[in-house]
Design an enzyme around this catalytic site. Structure first.
Site, PDB file in Angstrom:
ATOM      1  CG  ASP A 144      -1.701  37.250  -4.638  1.00 45.60           C
ATOM      2  OD1 ASP A 144      -2.603  36.627  -4.057  1.00 45.60           O
ATOM      3  OD2 ASP A 144      -1.320  38.388  -4.299  1.00 45.60           O
ATOM      4  CG  MET A 145      -1.996  33.153 -11.737  1.00 45.55           C
ATOM      5  SD  MET A 145      -0.400  32.282 -11.781  1.00 45.55           S
ATOM      6  CE  MET A 145      -0.900  30.648 -11.252  1.00 45.55           C
ATOM      7  CD  GLN A 167      -4.613  34.444 -13.625  1.00 51.22           C
ATOM      8  OE1 GLN A 167      -4.087  33.701 -14.453  1.00 51.22           O
ATOM      9  NE2 GLN A 167      -4.054  35.577 -13.233  1.00 51.22           N
ATOM     10  NE  ARG A 224      -7.169  34.697  -3.492  1.00 50.55           N
ATOM     11  CZ  ARG A 224      -6.017  35.368  -3.328  1.00 50.55           C
ATOM     12  NH1 ARG A 224      -5.327  35.780  -4.372  1.00 50.55           N
ATOM     13  NH2 ARG A 224      -5.571  35.608  -2.125  1.00 50.55           N
TER      14      ARG A 224
END
Ligand SMILES: Cc1cc2nc3c(=O)[nH]c(=O)nc-3n(C[C@H](O)[C@H](O)[C@H](O)COP(=O)(O)OP(=O)(O)OC[C@H]3O[C@@H](n4cnc5c(N)ncnc54)[C@H](O)[C@@H]3O)c2cc1C
Length: 308
Positions: free
Chosen positions: A132-133, A164, A185
């Site tokens: 995840d970021m 993002q 993602r």
């Protein structure tokens, strides 16, 4: 930024309230709309129910910014257990984790070893770990670590990054990750970031999302388009159709409990959908970020509380 978004983002950082909420029975009930339970077994039950609807899953053991390495090792242990359970139960699922949950703030080298063990385990079992970021102080470190994990022999294809669209830097990052065929993602971004590094207006974040989505869909690598925004979804569908991009070359991703109608519709229409299923005792900052995105969700949560 709306007053509610600012309120919930500031609540997400309130430690005393978090400590109280996470320990209270009422807090656990409040979180149940967006968090799949406290234990691995509850997360697996939610995973199984979701995969039965023709969707894939990414399971996330909630937590971030641990303050000692024992907590990081315990979190990693749960990920090893999850990967084994997913494979043994033949669930169409992988895992997502945050580097600050794996001790990044405490000792970068030890944290890298801990995460590498999880990724190597996933690779051995033909599974996948999404990193995840988090907020912008971690962007460069996180991308460097994902690259290092991806280059470790045996790991390629078993670890992926998150980008993002609110960050100005993201187009360059997408190009660099795509050059190494690292799975991405794409999301809009959930943290409060300053104007020097991030788009502030929704239309700018959205325009960058669409621009990056197009690069990803044409890249030839399997990526995830993570959004509940009907406009972003329609733009993705229109682009995929106009470019004849096959349905099985990318996936949509949405959060557990959010826009379940849209999740099911996309599956009915033959698109791939992965649901991000969070679980664990440390649900408070996650839930506050979801309320910041859509304060009206507080109504769902209160309804849950009074439901018998
Ligand atoms: C699978 C997944 C993984 C993610 N991982 C990360 C990560 O690693 N790092 C990170 O910073 N962020 C992550 N996010 C969060 C993301 O950055 C956004 O904050 C979040 O998805 C909200 O943006 P949006 O694109 O859904 O739409 P927004 O621009 O927030 O909203 C647009 C429209 O979408 C719909 N919508 C959005 N949210 C909701 C909701 N909660 N309930 C109902 N309708 C809604 C509404 O119609 C709304 O008007 C992730 C999101 C998803 C789906």
């Amino acid at each position: 930024m709306s007053i509610f978004r600012a309120l919930f983002i500031s609540l997400s950082e309130n430690r005393p309230l978090r400590a109280f909420a996470e320990k209270s029975a009422i807090g656990r009930r409040l979180s149940s709309r967006f968090v799949a339970g406290m234990s691995v077994e509850e997360a697996l039950a939610a995973t199984s129910a979701t995969t039965a609807k023709g969707m894939s899953v990414s399971v996330d053991n909630l937590g971030e910014n641990v303050t000692n390495l024992d907590e990081a090792r315990e979190s990693a242990r749960l990920y090893h257990e999850l990967i084994d359970a997913i494979v043994e139960r033949k669930l169409d699922a992988n895992v997502s984790l945050k580097l600050t949950h794996m001790g990044l703030d405490i000792d970068e080298a030890v944290s890298l070893t801990i995460v590498n063990e999880v990724v190597a385990h996933a690779a051995k079992r033909d599974n996948f770990v999404r990193i995840d970021m988090e907020g912008s102080p971690y962007t460069q470190k996180t991308l460097d670590i994902v690259r290092e994990l991806h280059r470790t022999p045996g790991n390629a294809g078993h670890v992926g990054a998150v980008i993002q669209s609110y960050l100005h830097r993201s187009e360059r990052d997408v190009e660099e990750l795509c050059a190494e065929r690292i799975r991405i993602r794409l999301c809009k971004g959930a943290y409060k970031e300053p104007a020097e590094i991030a788009f502030q207006a929704k239309e700018d974040v959205d325009a960058n999302f669409v621009k990056l989505m197009k690069i990803l869909l044409k890249s030839g690598t399997y990526h995830g388009i993570a959004t509940h925004d009907p406009k972003m979804i329609d733009a993705t569908l229109a682009f995929a159709r106009s470019e004849n991009i096959p349905h099985d070359t990318f996936e949509f991703q949405m959060l557990y409990g959010v826009r379940r109608d849209l999740q099911e519709q996309l599956v009915r229409d033959g698109w791939r959908m992965r649901v991000y299923i969070p679980f664990g005792t440390e649900w408070y900052p996650y839930l506050m970020r979801r309320l910041a995105e859509r304060p009206a969700n507080a109504v769902f949560i209160l309804k849950n509380l009074f439901r018998r």
